[in-house]
Design an enzyme around this catalytic site. Structure first.
Site: not given
Length: 633
Positions: A25, A27-32, A47, A141
């Site tokens: 996935a 996200g706004g801060m990182a890729t997992v 992450k 969150d």
């Protein structure tokens, strides 16, 4: 959209430890990513912070702070943080990998959930939040994407990477930054950027609303419009959007989502207590059946209804065992349909012989009566004894064992296993969990590398790599830190790396003379130096600039050394002389001699040609070059 840069990491090994297997996935801060920990031979979720953020020292510092905080949080319903590090310009976080789906997938697939189903999902979420709040953390969150349901039915709260310790003193770290997803933000997060445990309670209330209605309570054309509604509109009762929702669910949602934090549940554990109370008043939750024919049910609805091994066929002395009570801390059982297998001729013959032999034994001892062994895994000993007693069975503790998945003092396994036959009036043997086996990383700071290795080995751990780093406070040749960190609870034989001090880092002093004082301080502080500043008047150096520094530029000093700078206060002030009754020409000359300017005011006729008044008055100190107004009569 998945970018080629993100896919490029697949197949690579990060930090010589994590082999990237697949992209999960973004996200706004990182890729997992899904990755294999080559050192411990386990699959993790990796992450990786986006590269543009990794170049921002403020974001990197916040990422590391939050990772260390999250690693201290351990709970069955919270995704565990294992490791964090930096390699080849990448900042990463290694976390527990939870194969399965998230709550968003469940809502999309099954549509609005019943009140009973929603509470089955919400209860472990609140357990995880209650534990986090008790440890001093706020999630900030909570949303369906951060509620994971594993393939074996366990519910876990993910992404405490944005959590911030309640007790932190570094309040500037997130000042002005709203962390969270707008549909679940509490009013105080929108208005002030502040969040505490009650903010998570609010988001959990929105989560419950969405589970039972299929939608969030506030929507709008823009995130700003949604945020405005959080601040200015109450969350309505779910039953106003969808008929048939029990009033008890309405009450839970309304209480959890009050706009005034003081009127909500003050703690997640208070919300949890009401959820458990309401569950006792509702019927058992219906199971979820997905397209893969996998049945996911609450343990209150679990029964030994599948085909059971051994013993007589149905209808011959077999009775149904009572269903054990639900236990929120245990997994949601997942039953997979049995695959039909063809029996070979040999197997059929063997089966015939076995049935005949069983029939002869049954006739010899009388009609045997069997029941399916109830499920007691995940219960306490006393709870299991009650479940077995209601089925006419007894409990025997046969052993204890460490377990990574089952909390201490709960049952790890049973014999016979759940659903297998046990004779009426018989006994079920159980193994009690001792919890995870953990060893604390010893405090080896200040020890030599050899002594530190001995301490680590003596603690049941394995000594890993030895790295060197400059350190201002620890003498050269002594250990400064470990990885995992000192005090961390880890598994037996976990590899512990040590960092050995190289002493204070040598720093050649740059020339900051002539620079602005603020810039000079930033340059020197950025090199790890202790800066002291003084100031004095100077006619040669402009105000605010550095006149001199000590030691001089080019000198090599140790990191942490004191460097003194002297900055200019500009020219010294001038005392205004007494000009009253002085002739005009002499007054102007006196002012010019002192470095001051004369501003002369006079009428067309000045018969005396002398100073009548002056401004500023005599004795006033003013900067050199200033003007003095004199009036001539």
């Amino acid at each position: 959209m998945v970018t080629s840069a993100q896919e490029a990491l697949v197949g690579q090994t990060i930090d010589e430890r994590y082999q990237v297997l697949a992209l999960l996935a973004r996200g706004g801060m990182a890729t997992v990513y899904q990755a294999l920990d080559l050192r411990l031979d386990r699959v993790v979720a990796l992450k990786v912070m986006h590269r543009h953020l990794a170049e921002d020292p403020d974001f990197v510092a916040r990422f590391h702070r939050e990772a260390k905080s999250a690693a201290r949080l351990t709970h069955p319903h919270v995704v565990a943080v294992y490791d964090q590090g930096t390699a080849a310009g990448l900042i990463y976080l290694a976390m527990e990998y939870v194969p399965g789906r998230n709550l968003r997938d469940v809502i999309h697939q099954f549509g609005p959930l019943s009140g009973e189903q929603a509470l089955v999902m919400l209860e472990p979420v609140l357990e995880g939040l209650a534990a986090a709040h008790a440890a001093g953390f706020v999630h900030r969150d909570i949303k369906p994407e951060n509620v994971l349901i594993s393939d074996d039915g366990r519910v876990k709260v993910a992404d405490f990477g944005l959590a911030r310790a309640l007790s932190t003193n570094n309040t500037s770290a997130t000042t002005g930054l709203i962390i969270g997803t707008v549909a679940y933000l509490s009013p105080e997060q929108v208005e002030h950027g502040d969040a505490d445990g009650r903010s998570d309670v609010y988001a959990a209330g929105i989560l419950l609303y969405e589970m039972v209605t299929g939608d969030v309570p506030h929507d709008g054309d823009s995130p700003l419009a949604v945020a405005y509604k959080h601040v200015n509109s109450d969350v309505p009762s779910p039953s106003r959007s969808r008929a048939g929702i029990p009033p008890e669910i309405d009450a839970l949602v309304v209480t959890a989502t009050r706009r005034d934090p003081k009127l909500r549940y003050q703690r997640a554990i208070d919300f949890l207590a009401d959820v458990r109370r309401v569950r006792t008043t509702l019927p058992p939750a219906r199971p979820f059946t997905d397209s893969r024919a996998t049945l996911v049910v609450d343990s209150t609805a679990a029964a030994g209804s599948g085909r059971r091994k051994n013993g007589p066929p149905p209808g011959q002395g077999r009775k149904q065992a009572p269903v054990p009570p639900s236990r929120a801390s245990g997994p949601l059982p997942v039953a997979h349909p049995r695959r039909r297998r063809r029996l070979t001729i040999t197997a059929l013959i063997a089966l015939t012989v076995a049935v005949a032999a069983f029939g002869g034994w049954d006739l010899a001892v009388g009609q045997a009566s069997f029941i399916a062994a109830p499920t007691v895994v995940g219960l306490t000993q006393s709870e299991a004894e009650q479940v077995l007693a209601s089925a006419g069975l007894t409990l025997t503790v046969t052993d204890t064992a460490f377990s990574e998945d089952v909390a201490a003092d709960l049952i790890v396994s049973s014999d016979p296993a759940p659903g297998f036959d046990v004779r009426e009036g018989g006994s079920v043997g159980v193994v009690l969990s001792r919890g995870p086996e953990r060893f604390a990383v010893p405090d080896v700071r200040g020890l030599s590398a050899a002594d530190a290795a001995a301490e680590i080995t003596g603690a049941g751990l394995t000594v890993g790599a030895s790295k060197q780093s400059f350190d201002d406070t620890v003498a050269a040749g002594k250990v400064t830190e470990t990885d995992p960190a000192i005090g961390a609870e880890v598994k037996r034989d976990t590899t512990v790396d040590i960092v050995v001090s190289k002493g204070a880092k040598p720093v050649p002093l740059p020339d900051v003379v002539g620079r602005k004082a603020g810039a000079a301080k930033r340059i020197l502080s950025g090199l790890g130096l202790d800066v002291s500043a003084d100031s004095k008047f100077s006619e040669a150096v402009a105000k605010g600039e550095v006149i001199s520094m000590s030691p001089k530029a080019g000198t090599v000093v140790s990191s942490g050394s004191r460097v003194s700078i002297v900055t200019s206060k500009g020219p010294p002030p001038v005392t205004v002389p007494n000009l009253i009754d002085s002739p005009k020409s002499r007054a102007i000359s006196d002012l010019k001699r002192l470095g001051l300017k004369a501003r002369v005011l006079e009428a067309e006729a000045t018969p005396l040609d002398r100073v009548y008044s002056q401004d500023p008055p005599a004795g006033t100190q003013i900067p050199k070059g200033s003007a003095v107004t004199i009036r001539i009569i």
